[in-house]
Design an enzyme around this catalytic site. Structure first.
Site, PDB file in Angstrom:
ATOM      1  N   HIS A 144      -4.124   4.387   6.652  1.00 33.95           N
ATOM      2  CA  HIS A 144      -2.845   3.951   5.650  1.00 33.95           C
ATOM      3  C   HIS A 144      -1.774   4.131   6.300  1.00 33.95           C
ATOM      4  O   HIS A 144      -1.672   5.103   6.966  1.00 33.95           O
ATOM      5  CB  HIS A 144      -3.065   4.480   3.947  1.00 33.95           C
ATOM      6  CG  HIS A 144      -4.063   4.104   3.140  1.00 33.95           C
ATOM      7  ND1 HIS A 144      -4.311   2.979   2.873  1.00 33.95           N
ATOM      8  CD2 HIS A 144      -5.574   4.763   3.377  1.00 33.95           C
ATOM      9  CE1 HIS A 144      -5.533   2.877   2.129  1.00 33.95           C
ATOM     10  NE2 HIS A 144      -6.282   4.074   2.628  1.00 33.95           N
ATOM     11  N   ASP A 167       0.804  -1.036  -0.125  1.00 34.06           N
ATOM     12  CA  ASP A 167       0.000  -0.120   0.035  1.00 34.06           C
ATOM     13  C   ASP A 167       0.850   1.192   0.076  1.00 34.06           C
ATOM     14  O   ASP A 167       1.708   1.490   0.774  1.00 34.06           O
ATOM     15  CB  ASP A 167      -1.065   0.037   1.302  1.00 34.06           C
ATOM     16  CG  ASP A 167      -1.776   1.082   1.609  1.00 34.06           C
ATOM     17  OD1 ASP A 167      -1.641   2.093   0.814  1.00 34.06           O
ATOM     18  OD2 ASP A 167      -2.391   0.990   2.661  1.00 34.06           O
TER      19      ASP A 167
END
Lengths: 559, 559
Positions: B367, B194
């Site tokens: 994130h 990610d």
């Protein structure tokens, strides 16, 4: 009973919004204006080029309007002038730089020499009717920005203009705190102050910091440096140029507004470019890469700007390549984030090193943060306070700050454009409204695009359009040709022939109800077509294209 | 010579872009998919509802596709499934929550019961053809997010999914660092990770912080509290609900997706709502103001969302008023800044206290920031690394981080969707391309709106359209009716009658060249009209509306 004299402060733009700043100050039969700006269209204003304040009120009172006073030369403060002066040609006061930029604008509008532009300097005083206006130096992201103290028979109105408090400005001309102090020492009846950054705590950093960052990136760069910035941020360009000079690099300029502003600024002595440093963009390729700096427009990712074209590989003279350092010396204005982000991605793909917001100190704001706002409020100690130049949330925050400093809530006005704030020596209140709003400029048209046109544009943008044409006999309503259906922005026709065929059948069915009888009006027939087709298409596609039935009538008798 | 077996990693979405995540992993004749998401349209995709990945490659290889593995239940990871499963109906593995959300989606598409949904838990292992897949717990802004370790005969591929490292997660289920460590201790051939926050230094803060902020604002609030958040951020909603419980407030829910997700999450046991706490939105007005919390959608300022309607005073049940505290517990996604800002302004105008980004800690990201990315890279120590889930600039930054940690540059691939990354035990390279791109969904149409339709929509949005209709005799080309000119989105017709009259004359002049002679083709006549009218309108208005000439032919002989 004689009416008590009043001062009226009438904001016509820039209040509850960012852009198109314009404020009228009225005393009796005399009006002066502070700034005459434009705004850039929001994305909902499709196809619009620029937005002007609606100054119907001034047109209706044109005999009272005495002058326009400019606080500084940014588009949102001067950009409306060519349009305004065409209608109300009054003298314009401003710094030499602001007027230089206005002059260039008027030339573009083929209006050179038709208006009186009167240069003023900080601490200059001018008398305009009953108003005595003092111009006061402030710091901002363009040189020679000025606040205004407007002395009236009833008291003093101070408008800060756009400002920040930079103790180490690039040109050495520090904001005139002494003058603000002395105004506060006397008495300020009304203060209007810049709210852009009212939500930011602390202090806005000095423009010098950006110079230091340039220094650092110049040290690191082995090949070409490309700097994107607002053209009007002349101190920033000056710092780039001086750093280039120090590191023995030549400077080339890309983008029309950058070329224009540099020309005006150096002609007027605001920008010093050492002899021989400036080169033509065409010469860039002939020089060693480590001897080149390119100053360019496009820091907001504007689609037609030089930087955008470079990023997409279609700039005629500059091809971005690995080894290049691109410095985007600006923060995206709200709404431009994605445009700027796209440019950054593209530049990275071309192999450039990209320095941008968040990754470093390559931009500082030109507007005051909370501590500066407090300082200004405390210096001026106004009786009444109107936060301006900001959206509602910013005005609100600014108002809260003022209240914390002891200004009573009832003496603080969070207003809207068009509201009339009326003051006497000892009272302030909201008293009525004048027309205010936006006037859209699209191409040569000023105000000919309104809400209906915008609504249609939006509808077509979202759903497309379907045009149904039928030619019918005027007398019998017999169908002579058609129905033809054409669409744009709806579906890709070649893949939707069956749908269109069925649509045509629906139209025919609607027509059958009417034709050959001569007893349905055209309006009725159109309505039938719209209804039948709209229903059918929504069922089939869940879309609602704009449907436009057009009936052509042929008079067979005469033909 | 037998062809050496390879693993292919084929990203079909989510690389070089945010959204529509989908990655194919192929070994021999077997393909498994990681996620099947949608993207929300950019503003240039006018009228489009959602965007799907182009998975032509999978349709062409449908017999090889074995299963879809879901990392978590966000729209950009599951939103494409109803469309995909309609074409390729394979089993779907995912957490109970993710599958619960998928199930609801399939119901909306009238596809319930038609697909095999297989729930898995962290540390579960499933065998799919030659692939052994392990599901690994990670933290994210939705519960039960999982990374995947895909063991193949040639080595292990680890896909982190969306993750962050939250040492104090709200549900107490800490990211399975031990599993990542043990995978790294063995051997990871390829890692995909990610990149969303790769540009952010340091660590992403724990979701717990938001709970603490809620605590503080609940303490301060004297009247109603309205919290806008992503519906899927169930831990955040849980914290809001528990804080409400502590301060003896009831909770009501506004907005369809909030109602839906809450139902799924509490049904599946992901959300604990103390008995009797949940009230109907209609009951809110009957309770004392200090006993109410409203959870609502609209944290991105979405035009039709509950919060937007409340802000504009047209929500049926909730009227925002002075005394209300509105907490916008989210950061605007790039592109939504202006929408969110407008809501904030509106809420302030209604007198509410608004808590939003920048003014406090009411949002944390889901994130990983740079330090978390480094930790994950160091735990897994992959031979090859593909940064995913991000725009180019983020992938680039993530790649730089990996290189700093010692992964050789040639083993790091910054890719694009459609590229085929091919690995053997000891080699990795880019080998070819498969079709990839975007498929636009507009209403019921999937893929029937393409670039031509979008270009037409944009043109009409910017400039409007002018339709010119003429009915002509088929044989003689004599004009029987018209020319009629109608426009939409161009100028406001009533104020532009003179312009339109002149335009009609231009069209007549163009027709005169041809009509009555029968020697011009329709295409030629249309071109003449377009040319003459376009030139005239540009001169008069500096605009270039789309011009659409339509010629109706009447055959007088037969009529």
């Amino acid at each position: 009973m004689a009416k008590e004299p009043t001062i009226q402060v009438i904001p016509l733009g820039g209040l509850g919004e960012i852009g198109k700043n314009m404020t009228a100050i009225r005393y009796g039969e005399h009006i002066i204006l502070i700034d005459c700006g434009l705004a850039f269209p929001g994305e909902e204003m499709m196809g619009i080029d620029i937005v002007l304040p609606d100054y119907t009120y001034l047109v209706e009172n044109r005999d009272k309007v005495q002058a326009v006073l400019l606080t500084h030369g940014h588009e949102d403060h001067i950009g409306g002038l060519p349009y305004f002066l065409k209608q109300i040609n009054v003298p314009v006061y401003g710094s030499r730089l602001a007027l230089g930029l206005v002059d260039r604008k008027l030339k573009e509008h083929h209006m050179d020499g038709q208006s009186t532009l009167l240069p003023v300097k900080p601490r200059d005083k001018v008398e305009i009717g009953p108003f005595k206006v003092e111009f006061i130096r402030v710091s901002h992201s363009i040189p020679d920005a000025m606040a205004l103290a407007i002395h009236t028979p009833l008291g003093t109105v101070v408008h800060t203009g756009d400002f920040k408090i930079d103790h180490t400005p690039v040109d050495g001309d520090v904001i005139d705190l002494h003058k603000f102090a002395s105004l506060g020492e006397q008495e300020v009846l009304v203060m209007l102050s810049d709210s852009t950054n009212a939500e930011r705590e602390g202090y806005t950093l000095s423009e010098r910091l950006v110079g230091r960052s340039f220094e650092q990136y110049f040290l690191e760069a082995k090949e070409r440096i490309i700097i994107a910035s607002f053209a009007s941020n002349i101190h920033r360009l000056q710092q780039a140029i001086l750093t280039a000079h120090k590191y023995e690099r030549y400077v080339a300029v890309a983008g029309r507004s950058m070329v224009n502003v540099l020309a005006v600024a150096s002609e007027l002595g605001y920008l010093h470019i050492p002899e021989g440093m400036l080169i033509d963009l065409d010469e860039v390729d002939r020089l060693p890469k480590n001897q080149v700096v390119i100053l360019t427009t496009g820091s907001q990712g504007e689609p037609m700007s030089a930087l955008t074209r470079m990023a997409h590989g279609d700039h005629r003279q500059v091809e971005v390549m690995p080894g290049d350092t691109v410095i985007i010396s600006a923060t995206p204005i709200p709404g431009n984030e994605k445009l700027v982000s796209r440019i950054i991605n593209q530049l990275f793909k071309l192999g450039a090193k990209v320095i941008y917001e968040g990754s470093s100190d390559i931009h500082v704001s030109g507007h005051p943060s909370q501590e500066e706002l407090k300082l200004m409020l405390n210096l001026l100690r106004p009786k009444y306070f109107i936060p301006v130049h900001g959206e509602y949330r910013m005005l609100k925050k600014h108002a809260e700050l003022a209240q914390q400093l002891g200004i009573p809530g009832e003496n603080i006005f969070i207003g809207e454009i068009g509201q009339v704030f009326t003051f006497t020596r000892r009272s302030g209140r909201l008293a009525g409204r004048v027309p205010a709003g936006r006037v859209l400029v699209d191409g040569l048209g000023v105000g000919d695009v309104g809400n209906i046109v915008l609504r249609d544009r939006k509808e077509m943008a979202q759903e497309g359009i379907l045009i149904v044409v039928v030619t019918m006999d005027k007398q019998t309503h017999q169908v002579l040709a058609g129905p033809d259906i054409v669409s744009r922005g709806f579906v890709y026709v070649r893949e939707s022939e069956a749908l269109m065929e069925e649509a045509r059948r629906k139209v025919n069915a609607a027509l059958d109800k009417c034709t050959g009888q001569g007893n349905c009006g055209w309006a009725y027939i159109k309505q039938e077509i719209k209804g039948a087709l709209g229903k059918f298409l929504y069922e089939k596609t869940r879309r609602k294209p704009m449907i436009m039935p057009i009936i052509m009538e042929v008079d067979k008798k005469t033909n």
